[in-house]
Write a protein that holds these residues in place. Structure first.
Motif, PDB file in Angstrom:
ATOM      1  N   VAL A   1     -45.946   2.513  46.844  1.00  0.00           N
ATOM      2  CA  VAL A   1     -46.585   1.199  46.828  1.00  0.00           C
ATOM      3  C   VAL A   1     -46.544   0.646  48.245  1.00  0.00           C
ATOM      4  CG1 VAL A   1     -46.515  -1.147  45.909  1.00  0.00           C
ATOM      5  CG2 VAL A   1     -45.942   0.780  44.434  1.00  0.00           C
ATOM      6  N   ALA A   2     -47.713   0.460  48.851  1.00  0.00           N
ATOM      7  CA  ALA A   2     -47.799   0.064  50.257  1.00  0.00           C
ATOM      8  C   ALA A   2     -47.773  -1.448  50.398  1.00  0.00           C
ATOM      9  CB  ALA A   2     -49.072   0.634  50.874  1.00  0.00           C
ATOM     10  N   SER A   3     -46.614  -2.041  50.176  1.00  0.00           N
ATOM     11  CA  SER A   3     -46.432  -3.468  50.417  1.00  0.00           C
ATOM     12  C   SER A   3     -44.955  -3.713  50.700  1.00  0.00           C
ATOM     13  CB  SER A   3     -46.902  -4.300  49.219  1.00  0.00           C
ATOM     14  OG  SER A   3     -46.207  -3.928  48.041  1.00  0.00           O
ATOM     15  N   SER A   4     -44.664  -4.862  51.239  1.00  0.00           N
ATOM     16  CA  SER A   4     -43.302  -5.154  51.669  1.00  0.00           C
ATOM     17  C   SER A   4     -42.407  -5.506  50.485  1.00  0.00           C
ATOM     18  CB  SER A   4     -43.319  -6.315  52.664  1.00  0.00           C
ATOM     19  OG  SER A   4     -43.889  -7.464  52.059  1.00  0.00           O
ATOM     20  N   PRO A   5     -41.078  -5.320  50.630  1.00  0.00           N
ATOM     21  CA  PRO A   5     -40.156  -5.708  49.549  1.00  0.00           C
ATOM     22  C   PRO A   5     -40.282  -7.196  49.236  1.00  0.00           C
ATOM     23  CG  PRO A   5     -39.033  -4.363  51.196  1.00  0.00           C
ATOM     24  CD  PRO A   5     -40.381  -4.687  51.766  1.00  0.00           C
ATOM     25  N   GLY A   6     -40.191  -7.530  47.950  1.00  0.00           N
ATOM     26  CA  GLY A   6     -40.309  -8.912  47.519  1.00  0.00           C
ATOM     27  C   GLY A   6     -41.717  -9.344  47.196  1.00  0.00           C
ATOM     28  N   SER A   7     -42.712  -8.514  47.522  1.00  0.00           N
ATOM     29  CA  SER A   7     -44.088  -8.864  47.192  1.00  0.00           C
ATOM     30  C   SER A   7     -44.316  -8.752  45.691  1.00  0.00           C
ATOM     31  CB  SER A   7     -45.061  -7.951  47.935  1.00  0.00           C
ATOM     32  OG  SER A   7     -44.915  -6.607  47.506  1.00  0.00           O
ATOM     33  N   VAL A   8     -45.394  -9.348  45.236  1.00  0.00           N
ATOM     34  CA  VAL A   8     -45.698  -9.352  43.807  1.00  0.00           C
ATOM     35  C   VAL A   8     -45.798  -7.934  43.265  1.00  0.00           C
ATOM     36  CG1 VAL A   8     -47.435  -9.977  42.094  1.00  0.00           C
ATOM     37  CG2 VAL A   8     -46.845 -11.592  43.891  1.00  0.00           C
ATOM     38  N   THR A   9     -46.500  -7.070  43.985  1.00  0.00           N
ATOM     39  CA  THR A   9     -46.698  -5.700  43.515  1.00  0.00           C
ATOM     40  C   THR A   9     -45.388  -4.934  43.465  1.00  0.00           C
ATOM     41  OG1 THR A   9     -48.900  -5.746  44.513  1.00  0.00           O
ATOM     42  CG2 THR A   9     -48.038  -3.601  43.861  1.00  0.00           C
ATOM     43  N   GLN A  10     -44.570  -5.060  44.519  1.00  0.00           N
ATOM     44  CA  GLN A  10     -43.301  -4.328  44.560  1.00  0.00           C
ATOM     45  C   GLN A  10     -42.351  -4.795  43.465  1.00  0.00           C
ATOM     46  OE1 GLN A  10     -42.367  -1.728  45.993  1.00  0.00           O
ATOM     47  NE2 GLN A  10     -43.216  -1.480  48.050  1.00  0.00           N
ATOM     48  N   VAL A  11     -42.231  -6.092  43.272  1.00  0.00           N
ATOM     49  CA  VAL A  11     -41.314  -6.617  42.252  1.00  0.00           C
ATOM     50  C   VAL A  11     -41.740  -6.156  40.862  1.00  0.00           C
ATOM     51  CG1 VAL A  11     -40.500  -8.724  41.123  1.00  0.00           C
ATOM     52  CG2 VAL A  11     -40.588  -8.606  43.608  1.00  0.00           C
ATOM     53  N   ARG A  12     -43.035  -6.261  40.584  1.00  0.00           N
ATOM     54  CA  ARG A  12     -43.539  -5.867  39.268  1.00  0.00           C
ATOM     55  C   ARG A  12     -43.366  -4.369  39.033  1.00  0.00           C
ATOM     56  NH1 ARG A  12     -48.591  -7.591  39.722  1.00  0.00           N
ATOM     57  NH2 ARG A  12     -49.355  -5.576  40.455  1.00  0.00           N
ATOM     58  N   GLU A  13     -43.714  -3.550  40.023  1.00  0.00           N
ATOM     59  CA  GLU A  13     -43.628  -2.097  39.851  1.00  0.00           C
ATOM     60  C   GLU A  13     -42.177  -1.628  39.779  1.00  0.00           C
ATOM     61  OE1 GLU A  13     -45.253   1.625  39.185  1.00  0.00           O
ATOM     62  OE2 GLU A  13     -46.227  -0.341  39.255  1.00  0.00           O
ATOM     63  N   SER A  14     -41.298  -2.217  40.598  1.00  0.00           N
ATOM     64  CA  SER A  14     -39.874  -1.839  40.575  1.00  0.00           C
ATOM     65  C   SER A  14     -39.254  -2.170  39.223  1.00  0.00           C
ATOM     66  CB  SER A  14     -39.124  -2.570  41.690  1.00  0.00           C
ATOM     67  OG  SER A  14     -39.625  -2.222  42.955  1.00  0.00           O
ATOM     68  N   ALA A  15     -39.552  -3.368  38.720  1.00  0.00           N
ATOM     69  CA  ALA A  15     -39.006  -3.760  37.417  1.00  0.00           C
ATOM     70  C   ALA A  15     -39.557  -2.877  36.311  1.00  0.00           C
ATOM     71  CB  ALA A  15     -39.325  -5.231  37.147  1.00  0.00           C
ATOM     72  N   TYR A  16     -40.836  -2.515  36.392  1.00  0.00           N
ATOM     73  CA  TYR A  16     -41.454  -1.681  35.358  1.00  0.00           C
ATOM     74  C   TYR A  16     -40.794  -0.308  35.303  1.00  0.00           C
ATOM     75  CZ  TYR A  16     -44.982   1.065  32.898  1.00  0.00           C
ATOM     76  OH  TYR A  16     -45.621   1.899  32.025  1.00  0.00           O
ATOM     77  N   ARG A  17     -40.515   0.280  36.471  1.00  0.00           N
ATOM     78  CA  ARG A  17     -39.904   1.620  36.485  1.00  0.00           C
ATOM     79  C   ARG A  17     -38.450   1.587  36.032  1.00  0.00           C
ATOM     80  NH1 ARG A  17     -42.650   4.484  41.868  1.00  0.00           N
ATOM     81  NH2 ARG A  17     -44.769   3.747  41.414  1.00  0.00           N
ATOM     82  N   LEU A  18     -37.706   0.547  36.408  1.00  0.00           N
ATOM     83  CA  LEU A  18     -36.326   0.430  35.928  1.00  0.00           C
ATOM     84  C   LEU A  18     -36.299   0.172  34.427  1.00  0.00           C
ATOM     85  CD1 LEU A  18     -34.716  -1.670  38.805  1.00  0.00           C
ATOM     86  CD2 LEU A  18     -34.242   0.714  38.248  1.00  0.00           C
ATOM     87  N   LEU A  19     -37.268  -0.592  33.938  1.00  0.00           N
ATOM     88  CA  LEU A  19     -37.362  -0.835  32.495  1.00  0.00           C
ATOM     89  C   LEU A  19     -37.640   0.459  31.743  1.00  0.00           C
ATOM     90  CD1 LEU A  19     -37.600  -2.964  30.161  1.00  0.00           C
ATOM     91  CD2 LEU A  19     -40.039  -3.033  30.660  1.00  0.00           C
ATOM     92  N   GLY A  20     -38.553   1.284  32.271  1.00  0.00           N
ATOM     93  CA  GLY A  20     -38.849   2.563  31.630  1.00  0.00           C
ATOM     94  C   GLY A  20     -37.646   3.479  31.604  1.00  0.00           C
ATOM     95  N   MET A  21     -36.883   3.486  32.710  1.00  0.00           N
ATOM     96  CA  MET A  21     -35.669   4.301  32.753  1.00  0.00           C
ATOM     97  C   MET A  21     -34.631   3.812  31.745  1.00  0.00           C
ATOM     98  SD  MET A  21     -32.282   4.357  33.998  1.00  0.00           S
ATOM     99  CE  MET A  21     -32.264   3.013  35.159  1.00  0.00           C
ATOM    100  N   ALA A  22     -34.468   2.486  31.643  1.00  0.00           N
ATOM    101  CA  ALA A  22     -33.481   1.923  30.712  1.00  0.00           C
ATOM    102  C   ALA A  22     -33.802   2.306  29.270  1.00  0.00           C
ATOM    103  CB  ALA A  22     -33.428   0.406  30.862  1.00  0.00           C
ATOM    104  N   LYS A  23     -35.090   2.220  28.887  1.00  0.00           N
ATOM    105  CA  LYS A  23     -35.467   2.534  27.510  1.00  0.00           C
ATOM    106  C   LYS A  23     -35.351   4.037  27.232  1.00  0.00           C
ATOM    107  CE  LYS A  23     -36.553  -1.775  26.930  1.00  0.00           C
ATOM    108  NZ  LYS A  23     -35.598  -2.671  26.232  1.00  0.00           N
ATOM    109  N   LYS A  24     -35.734   4.843  28.221  1.00  0.00           N
ATOM    110  CA  LYS A  24     -35.728   6.291  28.003  1.00  0.00           C
ATOM    111  C   LYS A  24     -34.314   6.853  27.961  1.00  0.00           C
ATOM    112  CE  LYS A  24     -37.448  10.622  30.002  1.00  0.00           C
ATOM    113  NZ  LYS A  24     -38.199  11.224  31.142  1.00  0.00           N
ATOM    114  N   GLU A  25     -33.455   6.392  28.888  1.00  0.00           N
ATOM    115  CA  GLU A  25     -32.092   6.925  28.983  1.00  0.00           C
ATOM    116  C   GLU A  25     -31.074   6.114  28.187  1.00  0.00           C
ATOM    117  OE1 GLU A  25     -31.566   9.737  30.480  1.00  0.00           O
ATOM    118  OE2 GLU A  25     -33.606   9.925  31.278  1.00  0.00           O
TER     119      GLU A  25
END
Length: 454
Positions: A181-205
């Motif tokens: 994701v080509a944007s700086s930390p704390g940006s809308v895209t980074q926060v949303r994508e980071s949370a989405y991937r951690l959420l997927g990991m939490a549910k899967k594992e």
């Protein structure tokens, strides 16, 4: 041989508040209406690949999960979580800078590690040396606590899947980045994508994750609002830094009540749980002083007795001031108008200041009667007996309306030695047990004035 070139990433404009995407910059977000909230981000178009379609199953065959909650061994935190941390859930904790979010996180990890469970703390803000210094001061160092200073989401997920801890804590979500994701930390895209991937990991594992979130100047968690919708539980850590008390309040909880609070006191050794906040909040209450009254409030299922203070003073300005700390200022203005109209008290020509002592904030309607009594007491210079508590809702016609959770309010007032309880008459008539405290029912402001001020 013709090689098809990859599509270059295209810029889009994303709203910081709600995550709305637009192909061009707009001064006002068409979705949430915020001005100057759209920022430019780079959107990567992913080529769709093969996906596995999950098969539905009968609901009664779904696995049970409530009995597998992980106790934090902190009664105040377990209360706001609904009984403990649910495996595979994602908890988001927000609060002002310096309020104690990282301190609470270290206490939480140490408590779970004491049960023989491995926990992983990932920080993108501080170095390992800084974290260890704080943990040593708090006495929160345990052999089963593991620490990593990492901000790349892919690395955190790989580390967590390899270690399989009982809890993953990330401080903070605004410091994380996804490499694609080509944007700086704390940006809308980074926060949303980071949370989405951690959420997927939490549910899967099936590994619970606790995220710390920064807040904006308005007090909301920074980033897109969709972040709060994605996670399972949202907790806000509140409190005035000039006061020792901190309130952990549930805003969203898929596994429990959203009205519960946990009370902590900030000391040199860190956050200390306050199991009986009523006694502490009333410890410095002035006795037989005009403008002071005790209110039995209820937060979720927990009764808390707080002191309502009011100061009514003649104004030297053309317009009288109305100031409320710990309560709704619009509600204060409304109750002043009711006192002026229905009780004949001169509130218009006075500056009025209202305070909920101890840094507490009360939003429930039962506060109305406490505010009315405190204002009248200060204006008339007549103290309310220190053994009296009052609660009830007041309508625009001057009527006193019924409230909820009366039984727990009465029992808490009894336990702390109060001998007179002023409440709505309709509530008194519905009480079927015999309390060891005098109950006085009122149905109007006139009755209230006669009862309280004789």
């Amino acid at each position: 041989m013709n090689v098809k070139s990859k599509k270059p990433p295209r810029p889009v404009f994303v709203c910081r508040e709600c995550g709305h995407q637009s192909g061009k910059w707009l001064g006002r977000c068409p979705d949430c209406g915020e001005w100057e909230s759209l920022v430019e981000e780079i959107l990567h178009v992913q080529t769709p690949g093969g996906t596995t379609v999950s098969q539905p199953q009968p609901l009664y065959l779904a696995p049970e999960g409530d009995e597998d909650r992980i106790s934090t061994r902190m009664e105040e935190l377990d209360r706001v979580l609904g009984g403990g941390i649910v495996p595979g859930s994602v908890v988001l904790i927000g609060g002002e800078p310096g309020i104690g979010k990282s301190t609470l996180l270290l206490h939480l990890l140490a408590s779970i590690a004491e049960d023989g469970r491995k926990v992983l703390y990932v920080s993108g803000e501080e170095s390992a040396r800084q974290i260890k210094m704080r943990a040593r001061r708090l006495g929160a160092i345990h052999p089963d606590e593991f620490l990593a200073t990492e901000s790349v989401v892919e690395h955190i997920i790989a580390m967590t899947c390899a270690m399989r801890p009982s809890l993953l804590a990330v401080d903070s979500i605004q410091t994380l980045t996804c490499t694609d994701v080509a944007s700086s930390p704390g940006s809308v895209t980074q926060v949303r994508e980071s949370a989405y991937r951690l959420l997927g990991m939490a549910k899967k594992e099936n590994i619970p994750v606790v995220l710390v979130g920064h807040v904006t100047k308005d007090g909301a968690i920074a980033g897109p609002k969709v972040l709060e919708h994605m996670v399972d539980t949202v907790l806000y850590f509140e409190g005035d830094r000039s006061h020792a008390f901190r309130i952990l309040r549930t805003v969203k909880n898929r596994f429990g009540s959203t009205n519960e609070i946990g009370v902590f006191e900030m000391k040199e050794e860190g956050l200390v749980q306050v199991s009986n906040p009523s006694e502490i909040l009333l410890a410095e209450r002035p006795i037989n002083e005009p403008g002071s009254v005790v209110l039995p409030s209820v937060e979720g299922t927990r009764p808390i007795l707080v002191e309502v203070q009011a100061l009514v003073s003649p104004t030297n300005l053309g317009t009288a001031r109305r100031t409320a700390i710990g309560a709704d200022q619009q509600r204060l203005s409304l109750l002043c108008a009711v006192l002026e109209k229905k009780a004949g008290l001169d509130m218009y020509g006075h500056d009025i200041f209202l305070n909920i002592a101890g840094g507490m904030r009360i939003d429930e309607p039962a506060l109305d009667l406490g505010v009315i009594c405190a204002l009248a007491s200060s204006l008339l210079e007549k103290p309310i007996p220190s053994t009296t508590v009052v609660c009830g809702e007041v309508g625009l016609a001057g009527e006193v309306r019924a409230i909820g959770h009366v039984d727990v309010r009465i029992r808490e007032a009894q336990r702390l030695g109060f001998n007179r309880f002023v409440l709505p008459r309709s509530n008194k008539e519905r009480i079927t047990w015999k309390p060891a405290i005098e109950l006085i029912g009122v149905s109007s402001l006139q009755e209230l004035m006669d009862v309280v001020f004789g």
